[in-house]
Design an enzyme around this catalytic site. Structure first.
Site, PDB file in Angstrom:
ATOM      1  N   HIS A  68       0.805  -1.226   0.000  1.00  0.00           N
ATOM      2  CA  HIS A  68       0.000   0.000   0.000  1.00  0.00           C
ATOM      3  C   HIS A  68       0.836   1.273   0.000  1.00  0.00           C
ATOM      4  CE1 HIS A  68      -3.945  -1.944   1.006  1.00  0.00           C
ATOM      5  NE2 HIS A  68      -3.131  -2.855   1.514  1.00  0.00           N
ATOM      6  N   ARG A  78      -6.409  11.692   6.065  1.00  0.00           N
ATOM      7  CA  ARG A  78      -5.341  11.940   7.037  1.00  0.00           C
ATOM      8  C   ARG A  78      -4.528  13.167   6.624  1.00  0.00           C
ATOM      9  NH1 ARG A  78      -4.500   8.104  11.394  1.00  0.00           N
ATOM     10  NH2 ARG A  78      -2.542   9.185  11.748  1.00  0.00           N
ATOM     11  N   LYS A 119      -0.025  14.669   0.968  1.00  0.00           N
ATOM     12  CA  LYS A 119      -1.404  14.879   0.526  1.00  0.00           C
ATOM     13  C   LYS A 119      -1.699  16.360   0.261  1.00  0.00           C
ATOM     14  CE  LYS A 119      -3.118  10.838   3.167  1.00  0.00           C
ATOM     15  NZ  LYS A 119      -3.724   9.899   2.199  1.00  0.00           N
ATOM     16  N   LYS A 170     -15.156   7.731  -3.157  1.00  0.00           N
ATOM     17  CA  LYS A 170     -16.361   7.958  -2.353  1.00  0.00           C
ATOM     18  C   LYS A 170     -17.000   9.296  -2.710  1.00  0.00           C
ATOM     19  CE  LYS A 170     -14.069   5.183   1.107  1.00  0.00           C
ATOM     20  NZ  LYS A 170     -13.148   5.198   2.265  1.00  0.00           N
TER      21      LYS A 170
HETATM   22  C1  26Q Z   1       3.234   0.636  10.470  1.00  0.00           C
HETATM   23  C2  26Q Z   1       4.163   0.322  11.436  1.00  0.00           C
HETATM   24  C3  26Q Z   1       4.032   0.830  12.716  1.00  0.00           C
HETATM   25  C4  26Q Z   1       2.944   1.634  13.023  1.00  0.00           C
HETATM   26  C5  26Q Z   1       2.004   1.940  12.063  1.00  0.00           C
HETATM   27  C6  26Q Z   1       2.157   1.445  10.784  1.00  0.00           C
HETATM   28  C7  26Q Z   1       1.163   1.776   9.750  1.00  0.00           C
HETATM   29  C8  26Q Z   1      -0.195   1.806  10.030  1.00  0.00           C
HETATM   30  C9  26Q Z   1      -1.115   2.142   9.062  1.00  0.00           C
HETATM   31  C10 26Q Z   1       1.561   2.078   8.464  1.00  0.00           C
HETATM   32  C11 26Q Z   1       0.629   2.406   7.480  1.00  0.00           C
HETATM   33  C12 26Q Z   1      -0.723   2.444   7.778  1.00  0.00           C
HETATM   34  C13 26Q Z   1      -1.761   2.800   6.812  1.00  0.00           C
HETATM   35  C14 26Q Z   1      -1.523   3.041   5.535  1.00  0.00           C
HETATM   36  C15 26Q Z   1      -2.600   3.424   4.615  1.00  0.00           C
HETATM   37  O1  26Q Z   1      -3.712   3.696   5.030  1.00  0.00           O
HETATM   38  N1  26Q Z   1      -2.310   3.474   3.309  1.00  0.00           N
HETATM   39  C16 26Q Z   1      -3.317   3.826   2.343  1.00  0.00           C
HETATM   40  O2  26Q Z   1      -3.940   2.644   1.897  1.00  0.00           O
HETATM   41  C17 26Q Z   1      -5.059   2.930   1.080  1.00  0.00           C
HETATM   42  C18 26Q Z   1      -5.724   1.607   0.722  1.00  0.00           C
HETATM   43  O3  26Q Z   1      -4.939   0.914  -0.201  1.00  0.00           O
HETATM   44  C19 26Q Z   1      -4.645   3.701  -0.158  1.00  0.00           C
HETATM   45  O4  26Q Z   1      -5.797   4.067  -0.861  1.00  0.00           O
HETATM   46  C20 26Q Z   1      -3.845   4.945   0.224  1.00  0.00           C
HETATM   47  O5  26Q Z   1      -3.317   5.559  -0.941  1.00  0.00           O
HETATM   48  C21 26Q Z   1      -2.712   4.576   1.164  1.00  0.00           C
HETATM   49  O6  26Q Z   1      -2.044   5.740   1.613  1.00  0.00           O
END
Ligand code: 26Q
Length: 819
Positions: A362, A554, A559, A665
């Protein structure tokens, strides 16, 4: 389940009313006189849950009877949104339930608002997992979704003096009627300690892991219903102590120590990390990941063996999908379970493992790629470190001797990064351990092959594929926008809710004046409703006839919320100079959380609110401009905002947003998009057509090229008068009289570094916005484009995404496709 035919689960108004009263009495211990709204909500939730269970049990039975292949979706995050309204919709009982409540003098809408949504995720990735679960249940892909039952989900965002403050999310404080605890389904999880390599009396070589702590994971199940379809299940793990008390310590009179172990164990699932990037070096985060992965894999093995099968066929019965690298430790854990616990030889185990897993990436942001330091990893998971070394060793041998890779290639591709104290590259582990790797939009999947996983894509071109993200039309239009849903269904029938391509039938209506008027009236109503909500939450009045320009997601530098702000300041300065002859009245609506430790993101929130304070109170401008920051963005709030949007801001620097889903959306709710060629915007524009989309900015290639050259953001400052005015205003002190230097960090970063090319894209953004104003001037024309946007969104249903996963990666047939 056929025998359960009682009126306890009947779907008529009267059965629902009776069960509601029964549940109020037997579950909550109340009679209507004296019951609170919360009591009513709970009673209704139980009433609906009973009916959900019936459908759910039917699906489970079918999977078991027909011995079907099942998807196990592994995700550290889920954002299901409120369950009540969705389950009513799925069961098709919204109307009779509302009528039943009305007969009791209860407003069902008010009950729906009582629900605290599970905020078990940060943003896009968690919401995507929930859309996919909805689609799997709707289409009938046998599935089980595994995750973590965080006691405290994503923090509650309050805005104080324009700044973000974080409060604990207490989503469980009034109990959770949607889940059932399965106390009998639990697994022991080990941490730390050391390993012992031994040869037993039969000459068999085995490894013993002697941990220094153990705890237990218990399953909490939430049944998930698809739309008039099948069931699925969200199984979340909660960490508990194996023994409530350490009796030896207790007997010695050390009560505190005795309780401490319990507390430490339960810590593992206490709180969600509120970061949507890598959180470096957090031991607890690694423990969370391992904890839920090990529980889930042990559960799959139990289910597999329970069906009377042998482990050699695990990959035939389960397709395990890794939602990013957060669950990537599963590759090593499955190897450990097969090799150490079930004594299956390495090669066979590896074969099973690779055939089980698929990995979805992602992110391309280098800083967001997960890495774990080796000393930390050894401390928490000593046996897994050995296994990863072994996987790495075999992989490197293969590269060297079968593919003749150079040393440079080897060090680029290895699972271990030897720089510094050494670290494990989780994306490499996931890639090597899976049979398929996918990106989340066409552009992202291409960039993945070109950059982050270049060498792997060269080595195994067939391993890589794309599955463009999608969204659930049930949640993001049927539930959130009932008026538009009504109009669409009245016009083209109701098939579109499960076959979103049918929306194309609306194209015929795009130029029909009567239809346009109805379309516009609905948008107007939705805007008025959001405007009321804004007034309630922020005290600011917004005229619903203004254009609603919406930027919700976010808060992140990539962004580029601050690019939007620069334009707002530009408009403000124009008005102040009297250049506002035919300016369109606009309300700029922002929402989104910043990671609590992300300085720049929090400063951007402060900037938005400071600009709002300046503009909203200034009578010279506030009939033309309003700037709103809606606090505490959530699925629930999102559902309220999308239907009211006229313009959707999707303005990330090209090459940074993997896909985006808010873009879909908003468009599905009739907003036109202003955006860059990033993520799924590219495919949206392909579908919607250039004429119905406001494109601007550098593309990913141009960004890349400019970065390699010597990009001087200052040049844009020098050459663009508007930009210069706005930048100077930023540090003039007008926005922050009490602290004139407040926004200096943003100013300096843009002028001297500008990693997200805001200065380079500013002019193009303004030009594109000028087209927006022009098109808005002709409301019939705008409405036509809005209708066309919706009509061409069919591709972006999460049902289509799930069909893609099923055919490209999982090789699983849906119930729909079988006799
Ligand atoms: C990783 C390690 C430690 C703590 C937190 C994390 C962590 C948590 C959540 C790293 C990344 C995320 C979330 C990422 C995310 O939401 N990415 C988004 O995913 C969407 C679905 O595919 C995409 O549409 C977005 O472009 C992308 O930014």
């Amino acid at each position: 389940s056929k025998t359960i035919k009682s009126k306890r689960i009947g779907l008529s108004k009267n059965d629902i009313k009776d069960s509601f009263l029964e549940n109020l009495f037997f579950h909550i211990g109340r009679v209507p006189k004296g019951a609170t709204i919360m009591d009513y909500y709970q009673a209704l939730a139980y009433t609906v849950r009973d009916r959900v269970f019936k459908e759910f049990v039917t699906t489970v039975k079918r999977i078991s009877d027909e011995d079907l292949r099942v998807v196990a979706y592994l995700s550290a995050e889920y954002l299901p949104g409120p369950h009540l309204a969705n389950n009513l919709l799925s069961l098709g009982i919204t109307e009779q339930t509302a009528a039943a409540m009305a007969e009791l003098g209860i407003d069902m809408e008010e009950l729906i608002l009582q629900e605290e949504e599970p905020g078990l995720g940060n943003g896009g990735l968690g919401r995507l997992a929930s859309c996919y679960l909805d689609s799997m249940a709707t289409i009938g892909i046998p599935s089980i979704a595994y995750g973590i039952r965080y006691e405290f989900g994503i923090f509650e965002q309050h805005i104080k003096n324009g700044l973000q403050e974080e409060y604990t999310d207490k989503w469980l404080q009034y109990g959770n009627p949607w889940e059932v605890v399965r106390s009998e389904i639990g697994y022991n999880i080990m941490f730390g300690g050391s390993t012992k390599h031994v040869t037993d009396s039969n000459g068999n070589f085995t490894v013993n892991w002697i941990p220094d702590s153990k705890l237990r994971g218990t399953a909490y199940d939430t049944p998930i219903l698809g739309y008039k379809g099948y069931g699925s299940i969200l199984r979340l793990w909660r960490a508990e102590a194996i023994d409530t008390f350490d009796f030896s310590a207790y007997n010695k009179g050390d009560y505190y120590k005795a309780v401490q172990e319990k507390i430490l164990s339960e810590n593992i699932t206490k709180v969600l990390y509120p970061n949507d990037e890598q959180e470096t070096g957090k031991e607890l985060r690694l423990k969370q990941q391992y904890f839920f992965v090990s529980c889930s894999l042990q559960d799959l093995i139990r289910l597999h063996l329970l069906q009377g099968r042998i482990l050699d066929t695990l990959h035939e019965k389960f397709a395990i999908q890794l939602n990013d690298t957060h669950p990537a430790i599963a590759v090593a854990e499955l190897m450990r379970l097969l090799v150490d616990d079930y004594q299956i030889d390495w090669d066979k185990s590896w074969n099973i493992t690779q055939r089980c897993f698929g990995y979805t990436n992602h992110t391309l942001l280098p800083e967001a790629l997960e890495k774990w330091s080796i000393p930390l990893f050894r401390r928490v998971l000593p046996r897994h470190l050995e296994i990863i070394y072994e996987i790495n060793h075999r992989f490197v041998q293969e590269l060297k001797y079968q593919h003749g890779c150079s040393d440079e290639q080897l060090s680029r591709m290895a699972l271990i990064d030897h720089s510094g104290e050494g670290s494990i590259r989780m994306a490499h582990l996931a890639t090597v351990g899976s049979h398929k790797v996918n990106g989340v939009s066409a552009l992202h999947s291409e960039l993945l092959k070109k950059h982050v996983l270049y060498d792997f894509a060269q080595l195994w071109p067939d391993k890589f594929c794309n599955v463009t993200n999608g969204i659930s039309p049930r949640r993001f239009i049927a539930l959130s926008n009932p008026l538009l849903t009504g109009l669409i269904t009245e016009t083209i029938g109701s098939g579109w809710l499960t076959d979103l391509k049918e929306l194309s039938k609306l194209e015929n209506m795009a130029e029909d004046p009567t239809f346009q008027n109805k379309w516009m009236a609905i948008k107007q109503t939705n805007k008025a409703s959001l405007s009321d909500h804004i007034k309630l939450e922020t005290g600011i009045s917004v005229d619903p006839s203004m254009m609603f320009d919406v930027h919700v997601k976010r808060i992140h530098e990539y962004k580029r919320q601050h690019l939007n702000v620069l334009n707002i300041l530009h408009l403000y300065l124009q008005i102040k100079k009297g250049n506002n002859k035919d300016m369109i009245p606009m309300a700029f609506i922002f929402a989104g959380k910043a990671a609590p430790g992300y300085f720049m993101a929090k400063l951007i929130i402060k900037l938005i609110t400071a600009v709002g304070d300046l503009i909203n109170q200034d009578t010279e401008v506030n009939d033309k401009l309003k700037v709103i920051f809606l606090p505490d963005f959530s699925v629930k709030k999102a559902q309220h905002i999308y239907p009211a949007a006229d313009l959707s801001e999707q303005i990330s620097m090209a090459g940074k947003e993997a896909s985006g889903t808010g873009n879909m959306k908003l468009s599905l709710n009739g907003a036109l998009t202003i955006g860059t060629l990033d993520g799924a915007n590219v495919e949206m524009m392909e579908e919607i057509g250039m004429d119905n989309f406001f494109l601007f900015g550098l593309n990913a290639e141009e960004v890349q090229h400019k970065k390699q050259g010597n990009y001087k953001p200052g040049d844009h400052y020098v050459h663009n008068l508007h930009l210069r005015e706005v930048m100077d205003f930023l540090i003039s002190g007008a926005l922050s009289p009490e602290n004139p230097k407040l926004f200096q960090p943003i100013y300096e970063q843009l002028l001297y570094d500008d990693p997200y090319m805001i200065m380079a894209d500013f002019e193009s953004y303004l030009i594109s916005r000028a087209k927006v104003y022009e098109e808005w001037g002709n409301q019939s024309n705008w409405t036509k484009k809005s209708i066309i946007n919706v009509a061409r969104m069919g591709k972006f249903s999460s049902d289509r995404s799930i069909q893609d996963y099923s055919s490209l990666i999982w090789k699983i047939d849906s119930f729909q496709n079988r006799p």
